[in-house]
Design an enzyme around this catalytic site. Structure first.
Site, PDB file in Angstrom:
ATOM      1  N   CYS A 182      -0.525   4.197   1.978  1.00 22.28           N
ATOM      2  CA  CYS A 182      -0.395   3.996   3.421  1.00 22.28           C
ATOM      3  C   CYS A 182       1.040   4.210   3.882  1.00 22.28           C
ATOM      4  O   CYS A 182       1.288   4.817   4.912  1.00 22.28           O
ATOM      5  CB  CYS A 182      -0.805   2.574   3.802  1.00 22.28           C
ATOM      6  N   ASP A 183       1.991   3.667   3.148  1.00 24.71           N
ATOM      7  CA  ASP A 183       3.356   3.572   3.671  1.00 24.71           C
ATOM      8  C   ASP A 183       4.375   4.458   2.957  1.00 24.71           C
ATOM      9  O   ASP A 183       5.484   4.655   3.464  1.00 24.71           O
ATOM     10  CB  ASP A 183       3.843   2.111   3.570  1.00 24.71           C
ATOM     11  N   CYS A 195       0.835  -1.208   0.000  1.00 22.71           N
ATOM     12  CA  CYS A 195       0.000   0.000   0.000  1.00 22.71           C
ATOM     13  C   CYS A 195       0.867   1.254   0.000  1.00 22.71           C
ATOM     14  O   CYS A 195       1.369   1.663   1.052  1.00 22.71           O
ATOM     15  CB  CYS A 195      -0.944  -0.019   1.202  1.00 22.71           C
TER      16      CYS A 195
HETATM   17  C1  LIG Z   1       0.120  -3.533   4.663  1.00 17.35           C
HETATM   18  C2  LIG Z   1      -1.047  -2.590   4.714  1.00 17.35           C
HETATM   19  C3  LIG Z   1      -0.884  -1.343   5.276  1.00 17.35           C
HETATM   20  C4  LIG Z   1      -1.959  -0.459   5.341  1.00 17.35           C
HETATM   21  N1  LIG Z   1      -1.765   0.759   5.911  1.00 17.35           N
HETATM   22  C5  LIG Z   1      -2.799   1.626   5.977  1.00 17.35           C
HETATM   23  C6  LIG Z   1      -2.623   2.922   6.558  1.00 17.35           C
HETATM   24  O1  LIG Z   1      -1.524   3.273   6.991  1.00 17.35           O
HETATM   25  N2  LIG Z   1      -3.704   3.740   6.610  1.00 17.35           N
HETATM   26  C7  LIG Z   1      -4.931   3.383   6.095  1.00 17.35           C
HETATM   27  O2  LIG Z   1      -5.871   4.162   6.194  1.00 17.35           O
HETATM   28  N3  LIG Z   1      -5.107   2.171   5.518  1.00 17.35           N
HETATM   29  C8  LIG Z   1      -4.078   1.293   5.439  1.00 17.35           C
HETATM   30  N4  LIG Z   1      -4.261   0.073   4.840  1.00 17.35           N
HETATM   31  C9  LIG Z   1      -5.567  -0.237   4.262  1.00 17.35           C
HETATM   32  C10 LIG Z   1      -6.550  -0.612   5.394  1.00 17.35           C
HETATM   33  O3  LIG Z   1      -5.948  -1.589   6.200  1.00 17.35           O
HETATM   34  C11 LIG Z   1      -7.848  -1.129   4.809  1.00 17.35           C
HETATM   35  O4  LIG Z   1      -8.393  -0.187   3.926  1.00 17.35           O
HETATM   36  C12 LIG Z   1      -8.858  -1.394   5.941  1.00 17.35           C
HETATM   37  O5  LIG Z   1      -8.314  -2.247   6.911  1.00 17.35           O
HETATM   38  C13 LIG Z   1     -10.139  -2.011   5.388  1.00 17.35           C
HETATM   39  O6  LIG Z   1     -10.978  -2.250   6.472  1.00 17.35           O
HETATM   40  P1  LIG Z   1     -12.213  -3.246   6.405  1.00 17.35           P
HETATM   41  O7  LIG Z   1     -12.914  -3.046   7.685  1.00 17.35           O
HETATM   42  O8  LIG Z   1     -12.957  -3.074   5.153  1.00 17.35           O
HETATM   43  O9  LIG Z   1     -11.635  -4.729   6.356  1.00 17.35           O
HETATM   44  P2  LIG Z   1     -10.289  -5.467   6.710  1.00 17.35           P
HETATM   45  O10 LIG Z   1      -9.318  -4.624   7.422  1.00 17.35           O
HETATM   46  O11 LIG Z   1      -9.866  -6.127   5.450  1.00 17.35           O
HETATM   47  O12 LIG Z   1     -10.776  -6.568   7.776  1.00 17.35           O
HETATM   48  C14 LIG Z   1     -11.760  -7.487   7.534  1.00 17.35           C
HETATM   49  C15 LIG Z   1     -11.539  -8.656   8.468  1.00 17.35           C
HETATM   50  O13 LIG Z   1     -12.753  -9.342   8.680  1.00 17.35           O
HETATM   51  C16 LIG Z   1     -12.478 -10.679   9.026  1.00 17.35           C
HETATM   52  N5  LIG Z   1     -13.226 -11.601   8.169  1.00 17.35           N
HETATM   53  C17 LIG Z   1     -13.031 -11.866   6.845  1.00 17.35           C
HETATM   54  N6  LIG Z   1     -13.875 -12.815   6.422  1.00 17.35           N
HETATM   55  C18 LIG Z   1     -14.614 -13.163   7.486  1.00 17.35           C
HETATM   56  C19 LIG Z   1     -15.668 -14.105   7.686  1.00 17.35           C
HETATM   57  N7  LIG Z   1     -16.127 -14.878   6.683  1.00 17.35           N
HETATM   58  N8  LIG Z   1     -16.203 -14.226   8.922  1.00 17.35           N
HETATM   59  C20 LIG Z   1     -15.774 -13.442   9.954  1.00 17.35           C
HETATM   60  N9  LIG Z   1     -14.776 -12.545   9.821  1.00 17.35           N
HETATM   61  C21 LIG Z   1     -14.209 -12.408   8.600  1.00 17.35           C
HETATM   62  C22 LIG Z   1     -10.996 -10.910   8.827  1.00 17.35           C
HETATM   63  O14 LIG Z   1     -10.345 -10.826  10.070  1.00 17.35           O
HETATM   64  C23 LIG Z   1     -10.614  -9.751   7.932  1.00 17.35           C
HETATM   65  O15 LIG Z   1      -9.266  -9.458   8.009  1.00 17.35           O
HETATM   66  C24 LIG Z   1      -3.217  -0.835   4.800  1.00 17.35           C
HETATM   67  C25 LIG Z   1      -3.387  -2.097   4.226  1.00 17.35           C
HETATM   68  C26 LIG Z   1      -2.325  -2.976   4.193  1.00 17.35           C
HETATM   69  C27 LIG Z   1      -2.525  -4.340   3.593  1.00 17.35           C
END
Ligand SMILES: Cc1cc2nc3c(=O)[nH]c(=O)nc-3n(C[C@H](O)[C@H](O)[C@H](O)COP(=O)(O)OP(=O)(O)OC[C@H]3O[C@@H](n4cnc5c(N)ncnc54)[C@H](O)[C@@H]3O)c2cc1C
Length: 348
Positions: free
Chosen positions: A171-172, A168
């Site tokens: 992000c980084d 990302c």
């Molecule tokens: C390496 C990295 C660094 C990042 N750094 C930043 C940053 O500095 N700033 C920023 O704003 N964004 C950053 N991001 C992006 C950010 O992490 C995502 O946009 C954000 O986390 C998305 O949130 P979400 O709630 O949609 O889902 P996610 O964070 O993807 O979490 C969803 C979670 O739900 C759970 N899940 C999945 N399927 C199921 C199921 N069937 N049943 C129950 N639970 C389940 C799992 O634990 C899954 O990980 C980064 C991403 C990455 C990969």
């Protein structure tokens, strides 16, 4: 009695939805995902993608500062002990996610550490099956299962994650370790060009590593890459290994050729994978309308409605464009409000 609202997922979208739903007296039940080897390898352990990274510098409300005392007083010792020690200024990904989880729990959200593996949205109340075999009935469901960044699967890539390897740039990219240093982006599509273009603000040069002799990106994006004097495309190349050491993290890349050329080593301080994301929607196939890329389809602009009335989606599971913690949390809030209003309109 069916649950009023079940939230599936534990990233910023899931916890924001849980905080809003709990404060609206909907008594939400959150499935935060199971702690399994399969989820560890896939990068989908509870607390989501942010828990996989180190410093978070762009989540509003968390400027640099020593959070240690706040963490001590806001999290229970049982959760605190599982986290890496607070070592730097500002907030880390795992800290931010633990704080969101705690905030939801403080308002009464109930949390089950299992995956939802099957759903039946054909009849109402909806039926959900968890990974331990238990089934649950729900009047409304918020899907917030997120997505995962694709990696190549190289052991060296895994070794240097958060120490120069990232998926990302937004992000980084601004982190000090990448400033004025040569960087590499792996990929050749629109998002790879976007990542390279963004990184060119910080790095001294950005090598785009692409396995073909022509970018897959749209014409306008390919032109943007070509016109940027800091972007250098390494044509017909694949990433064979990330080079580095424990002290400095990433120091270079070893590139193979897809055109019979000799191998190549480049000095770089960062490697950004831009080879797409996989939405966590396998259990939703055939149950909800998905986009061709497998994301949950939002059916109404500025709403979190899906193709099934009473099922809402929030965060990266429906968003293949912004993919940030703040946007995910924002849509989690929207989904909880949409669910609350829908339940009220239906008289539940
Ligand atoms: C390496 C990295 C660094 C990042 N750094 C930043 C940053 O500095 N700033 C920023 O704003 N964004 C950053 N991001 C992006 C950010 O992490 C995502 O946009 C954000 O986390 C998305 O949130 P979400 O709630 O949609 O889902 P996610 O964070 O993807 O979490 C969803 C979670 O739900 C759970 N899940 C999945 N399927 C199921 C199921 N069937 N049943 C129950 N639970 C389940 C799992 O634990 C899954 O990980 C980064 C991403 C990455 C990969």
């Amino acid at each position: 009695m069916p649950e009023k609202v079940v939230i599936i997922g534990s990233g910023p979208a899931g916890w924001a939805a849980a905080i809003y739903a709990a404060r609206a007296a909907l008594n939400p039940l959150v499935f935060e995902g199971a702690v399994t080897e399969e989820n560890r390898v896939a990068g989908t352990l509870p607390l989501g993608q942010l828990a996989l990274t180190t410093e978070i510098e762009n989540y509003p409300g968390f400027p640099a500062g020593d959070l240690e005392r706040y963490l001590e007083t806001s999290l229970g010792p049982d959760r605190r002990v599982m986290m890496p020690p607070h070592s730097k200024e500002g907030v880390s990904g795992p800290e931010l996610m633990e704080l969101m989880r705690q905030q939801a729990a403080n308002f009464g959200a109930r949390i089950i550490t299992e995956d939802i593996v099957a759903v039946d949205f054909a009849a109402h109340p909806f039926k959900l099956t968890a990974s331990d075999g238990n089934t649950y009935a729900a009047l409304a469901v918020i899907v917030a299962t997120g997505a995962r960044a694709n990696y190549l699967g190289l052991p060296s890539e895994e070794r240097f994650k958060n120490r120069g390897v990232s998926a990302c740039a937004v992000c980084d990219g601004a982190l000090p370790r990448f400033r004025n240093k040569p960087l590499a982006v792996v990929g050749g599509g629109d998002s790879a060009v976007e990542e390279a273009d963004y990184l060119s603000k910080f790095g001294s040069v950005v090598h785009m590593i692409h396995r073909r002799d022509q970018l897959r990106a749209s014409k306008i994006m390919a032109k943007r890459a070509m016109d940027n004097p800091k972007i250098k495309v390494q044509w017909n190349r694949t990433l064979a290994e990330v080079l580095g050491n424990d002290k400095d993290g990433v120091t270079g890349v070893h590139l193979a050729s897809t055109a019979g050329e000799p191998e190549l080593v480049l000095d770089v301080s960062g490697v950004f994978l831009a080879i797409g994301h996989t939405p966590n929607t396998a259990f939703l196939k055939g149950k909800l309308e998905l986009t061709p890329k497998g994301y949950v389809k939002w059916t109404t602009p500025f709403r979190t409605y899906t193709s099934v009335e009473g099922v809402f989606a929030a965060g990266d599971v429906g968003d293949d464009y912004y993919r940030q913690a703040i946007t995910a949390a924002g849509s989690g809030c929207m989904a909880a409000l949409d669910a609350e209003r829908w339940l009220a309109a239906k008289g539940f």
